[in-house]
Design a protein around this motif. Structure first.
Motif, PDB file in Angstrom:
ATOM      1  N   LEU A  32      43.646  34.282  40.213  1.00  0.00           N
ATOM      2  CA  LEU A  32      43.312  32.866  40.080  1.00  0.00           C
ATOM      3  C   LEU A  32      44.411  32.135  39.319  1.00  0.00           C
ATOM      4  O   LEU A  32      44.830  31.033  39.705  1.00  0.00           O
ATOM      5  CB  LEU A  32      41.972  32.720  39.364  1.00  0.00           C
ATOM      6  CG  LEU A  32      41.406  31.301  39.227  1.00  0.00           C
ATOM      7  CD1 LEU A  32      41.073  30.728  40.599  1.00  0.00           C
ATOM      8  CD2 LEU A  32      40.148  31.314  38.347  1.00  0.00           C
ATOM      9  N   ALA A  33      44.911  32.750  38.263  1.00  0.00           N
ATOM     10  CA  ALA A  33      45.953  32.126  37.447  1.00  0.00           C
ATOM     11  C   ALA A  33      47.239  31.900  38.238  1.00  0.00           C
ATOM     12  O   ALA A  33      47.942  30.904  38.021  1.00  0.00           O
ATOM     13  CB  ALA A  33      46.234  32.988  36.216  1.00  0.00           C
ATOM     14  N   GLU A  34      47.554  32.803  39.146  1.00  0.00           N
ATOM     15  CA  GLU A  34      48.781  32.662  39.929  1.00  0.00           C
ATOM     16  C   GLU A  34      48.566  31.882  41.214  1.00  0.00           C
ATOM     17  O   GLU A  34      49.510  31.679  41.986  1.00  0.00           O
ATOM     18  CB  GLU A  34      49.367  34.037  40.236  1.00  0.00           C
ATOM     19  CG  GLU A  34      48.540  34.904  41.151  1.00  0.00           C
ATOM     20  CD  GLU A  34      49.041  36.338  41.233  1.00  0.00           C
ATOM     21  OE1 GLU A  34      49.653  36.820  40.253  1.00  0.00           O
ATOM     22  OE2 GLU A  34      48.795  36.986  42.274  1.00  0.00           O
ATOM     23  N   GLY A  35      47.345  31.435  41.470  1.00  0.00           N
ATOM     24  CA  GLY A  35      47.066  30.609  42.639  1.00  0.00           C
ATOM     25  C   GLY A  35      46.855  31.373  43.928  1.00  0.00           C
ATOM     26  O   GLY A  35      46.804  30.775  45.008  1.00  0.00           O
TER      27      GLY A  35
ATOM     28  N   ALA B  80      35.011  45.526  35.192  1.00  0.00           N
ATOM     29  CA  ALA B  80      36.057  44.948  34.343  1.00  0.00           C
ATOM     30  C   ALA B  80      37.376  44.845  35.096  1.00  0.00           C
ATOM     31  O   ALA B  80      38.098  43.840  34.967  1.00  0.00           O
ATOM     32  CB  ALA B  80      36.227  45.790  33.079  1.00  0.00           C
ATOM     33  N   GLU B  81      37.698  45.858  35.880  1.00  0.00           N
ATOM     34  CA  GLU B  81      38.946  45.825  36.655  1.00  0.00           C
ATOM     35  C   GLU B  81      38.911  44.709  37.701  1.00  0.00           C
ATOM     36  O   GLU B  81      39.910  44.000  37.896  1.00  0.00           O
ATOM     37  CB  GLU B  81      39.189  47.180  37.313  1.00  0.00           C
ATOM     38  CG  GLU B  81      39.594  48.262  36.321  1.00  0.00           C
ATOM     39  CD  GLU B  81      39.556  49.658  36.912  1.00  0.00           C
ATOM     40  OE1 GLU B  81      40.250  50.540  36.372  1.00  0.00           O
ATOM     41  OE2 GLU B  81      38.821  49.885  37.902  1.00  0.00           O
ATOM     42  N   ALA B  82      37.784  44.539  38.354  1.00  0.00           N
ATOM     43  CA  ALA B  82      37.663  43.472  39.344  1.00  0.00           C
ATOM     44  C   ALA B  82      37.711  42.102  38.673  1.00  0.00           C
ATOM     45  O   ALA B  82      38.335  41.157  39.191  1.00  0.00           O
ATOM     46  CB  ALA B  82      36.368  43.634  40.131  1.00  0.00           C
ATOM     47  N   ARG B  83      37.094  41.987  37.509  1.00  0.00           N
ATOM     48  CA  ARG B  83      37.116  40.718  36.787  1.00  0.00           C
ATOM     49  C   ARG B  83      38.538  40.356  36.367  1.00  0.00           C
ATOM     50  O   ARG B  83      38.974  39.208  36.530  1.00  0.00           O
ATOM     51  CB  ARG B  83      36.189  40.819  35.566  1.00  0.00           C
ATOM     52  CG  ARG B  83      35.989  39.511  34.824  1.00  0.00           C
ATOM     53  CD  ARG B  83      34.842  39.623  33.825  1.00  0.00           C
ATOM     54  NE  ARG B  83      35.018  40.726  32.890  1.00  0.00           N
ATOM     55  CZ  ARG B  83      34.244  41.803  32.844  1.00  0.00           C
ATOM     56  NH1 ARG B  83      33.245  41.949  33.697  1.00  0.00           N
ATOM     57  NH2 ARG B  83      34.453  42.755  31.953  1.00  0.00           N
ATOM     58  N   ASP B  84      39.281  41.337  35.876  1.00  0.00           N
ATOM     59  CA  ASP B  84      40.668  41.081  35.470  1.00  0.00           C
ATOM     60  C   ASP B  84      41.547  40.748  36.677  1.00  0.00           C
ATOM     61  O   ASP B  84      42.433  39.891  36.589  1.00  0.00           O
ATOM     62  CB  ASP B  84      41.235  42.303  34.740  1.00  0.00           C
ATOM     63  CG  ASP B  84      40.597  42.522  33.376  1.00  0.00           C
ATOM     64  OD1 ASP B  84      39.925  41.593  32.877  1.00  0.00           O
ATOM     65  OD2 ASP B  84      40.761  43.618  32.820  1.00  0.00           O
ATOM     66  N   TRP B  85      41.310  41.424  37.795  1.00  0.00           N
ATOM     67  CA  TRP B  85      42.080  41.139  39.006  1.00  0.00           C
ATOM     68  C   TRP B  85      41.834  39.697  39.451  1.00  0.00           C
ATOM     69  O   TRP B  85      42.783  38.975  39.790  1.00  0.00           O
ATOM     70  CB  TRP B  85      41.688  42.114  40.115  1.00  0.00           C
ATOM     71  CG  TRP B  85      42.464  41.921  41.387  1.00  0.00           C
ATOM     72  CD1 TRP B  85      43.648  42.488  41.720  1.00  0.00           C
ATOM     73  CD2 TRP B  85      42.089  41.084  42.495  1.00  0.00           C
ATOM     74  NE1 TRP B  85      44.047  42.066  42.970  1.00  0.00           N
ATOM     75  CE2 TRP B  85      43.109  41.205  43.477  1.00  0.00           C
ATOM     76  CE3 TRP B  85      41.000  40.253  42.771  1.00  0.00           C
ATOM     77  CZ2 TRP B  85      43.070  40.522  44.693  1.00  0.00           C
ATOM     78  CZ3 TRP B  85      40.960  39.568  43.983  1.00  0.00           C
ATOM     79  CH2 TRP B  85      41.982  39.707  44.920  1.00  0.00           C
ATOM     80  N   CYS B  86      40.576  39.275  39.456  1.00  0.00           N
ATOM     81  CA  CYS B  86      40.251  37.908  39.863  1.00  0.00           C
ATOM     82  C   CYS B  86      40.904  36.885  38.934  1.00  0.00           C
ATOM     83  O   CYS B  86      41.450  35.873  39.392  1.00  0.00           O
ATOM     84  CB  CYS B  86      38.738  37.709  39.885  1.00  0.00           C
ATOM     85  SG  CYS B  86      37.899  38.559  41.242  1.00  0.00           S
ATOM     86  N   ALA B  87      40.848  37.148  37.631  1.00  0.00           N
ATOM     87  CA  ALA B  87      41.449  36.214  36.673  1.00  0.00           C
ATOM     88  C   ALA B  87      42.954  36.099  36.887  1.00  0.00           C
ATOM     89  O   ALA B  87      43.517  34.985  36.852  1.00  0.00           O
ATOM     90  CB  ALA B  87      41.141  36.672  35.250  1.00  0.00           C
ATOM     91  N   ALA B  88      43.615  37.224  37.126  1.00  0.00           N
ATOM     92  CA  ALA B  88      45.058  37.211  37.334  1.00  0.00           C
ATOM     93  C   ALA B  88      45.430  36.504  38.631  1.00  0.00           C
ATOM     94  O   ALA B  88      46.380  35.709  38.685  1.00  0.00           O
ATOM     95  CB  ALA B  88      45.599  38.640  37.328  1.00  0.00           C
TER      96      ALA B  88
END
Length: 414
Positions: A251-254, A241-249
């Motif tokens: 990705l959102a910031e480019g 879950a932590e890795a998934r949230d890190w990737c999403a964040a």
């Protein structure tokens, strides 16, 4: 609204980048001495340790495949004297650069909770041994678990028949209160972590957010491209879950982007990567054409499914498979040539010789004169490395290309 076009990396480019990130490309001149060895382990992230030595132990073979000048005697001083490495768990027991120690604290806490629950289920209340073990080591210095067992301790029949003292020592190590300071043979000696880990690392306490960012960045750097699950699995210090949230964040910031990686079968697999993946792949040097023996625990093969997707190479170790049900053998070594895994070889040390009992080429791979010469050169190198005087081949050692049939599953007496 259609999704934006994603960068696509060919299978050949993906293999070249992957092997380069795993230090299996031509690295150029070696950095000499201990500094070069630590640099290599830092580049890999860690090196798995294993006790099986049919040829040589896994950690030594991993390093030897990447550093021709490496000898087993070079490794122990980094752990035991220089303290530039420490031993703990990633997916398994590993040697890790000591500078990474602060980022293992969440792993210590997670293991403490998980193991306390599991040990209670296995053998009841063992916590009374904690203070005894810690006090023994504090007063008497480093010790093996067996040196702390009381006369009245008996093996439990659980957890590999560990005594309460052995269980307590392993728990205290996994939870970060003890550290491996040396080995005698392959038996670990433990001391208080504060006496093993240098203060500049032991006294540092990064925030959880810092550790998540460090772990995810480091995993993506070393993998080149990865899903969030592969990022989490690299160190096993952060959760999925932590890795998934890190990737999403990110990705959102480019900061990272989604890419598509061509597998060996031609299918596309979505992954995350730093921007400029195509340029990084183009800049990666090709893997050398020589043939190399890899450990079954080599970092490039650690994720068996990823290796199969990238190289079309199905591999499972069979040490725990009953002999009649093995397809290849007890401890079979993959063979890497350039950017291809071309076969697997069953061999072992026996009476001062390196004895080859079987080699299975992959489907479509012929072992003609040129490839056989490269194999002989590599086996001669491995023989020298593990202290053998010659290489011998049993009758019928070179098998037909392709996988052997599945063995019969009926019960075999004995």
């Amino acid at each position: 609204m259609s999704e934006p076009a994603r960068l696509r990396l060919s299978n050949a480019d993906a293999r070249r980048l992957f092997l380069h990130r795993h230090a299996l490309s031509d690295p150029g001149p070696e950095t000499p001495g201990k500094a070069g060895l630590v640099e290599l382990i830092r580049r890999l992230g860690f090196v798995q340790v294993d006790s099986i030595a049919t040829v040589e132990r896994a950690h030594h073979m991993i390093l030897s495949a990447r550093r021709r000048s490496y000898r087993p005697k070079h490794l122990a001083p980094l752990l035991e004297r220089d303290r530039t490495l420490f031993e703990h768990w990633t997916h398994d027991a590993s040697l890790i650069p000591t500078e990474f120690f602060p980022h293992w604290r969440p792993r210590f806490a997670r293991d403490r909770e998980r193991l306390a629950r599991a040990y209670r289920n296995w053998q009841g209340d063992f916590a009374h041994r904690f203070d005894d073990v810690l006090e023994h080591i504090r007063a008497n210095g480093a010790a093996q678990a067996r040196e702390m067992a009381g006369d009245d301790e008996s093996r439990t029949g659980e957890m590999w028949s560990w005594t309460p003292s052995k269980t307590a020592v392993e728990f205290l190590w996994r939870s970060g209160e003890l550290a491996v300071c040396s080995r005698s043979g392959f038996q670990k000696r433990f001391d208080l972590a504060e006496r093993v880990i240098p203060p500049e690392h032991f006294d540092r306490h990064p925030s959880r957010e810092e550790t998540i960012d460090w772990a995810c960045r480091g995993a993506l750097d070393r993998l080149g491209f990865a899903t969030s699950g592969e990022i989490a699995a690299f160190w096993e210090t952060v959760t999925k879950a932590e890795a998934r949230d890190w990737c999403a964040a990110r990705l959102a910031e480019g900061a990272i982007e989604e890419v598509e990686i061509e597998t060996a079968s031609g299918a596309q697999r979505r992954a995350y990567a730093w921007p400029g993946l195509d340029e990084a792949a183009a800049a990666a040097p090709p893997a050398p054409g020589r043939l190399r023996v890899l450990s079954p625990f080599d970092p490039a093969l650690r994720d068996r499914n990823r290796a199969e997707r990238l190289f079309g190479f199905f591999y499972r170790i069979e040490i725990y498979v009953p002999a009649p049900r093995r397809r290849w053998g007890y401890y079979v070594f993959p063979l890497l040539e350039g950017d291809r895994l071309v076969g697997r070889i069953d061999m072992k040390r026996r009476d001062g010789r390196l004895e080859v009992s079987a080699l299975w080429p992959e489907a479509g791979v012929a072992f003609g004169k040129g490839r056989l010469a490269r194999l002989e050169a590599e086996l001669a190198r491995v023989a020298r490395f593990c202290g053998c005087e010659e290489v011998t081949f049993l009758d019928g050692w070179l098998r037909a290309p392709g996988h052997p049939p599945e063995p019969a599953l009926e019960t075999v007496d004995g």
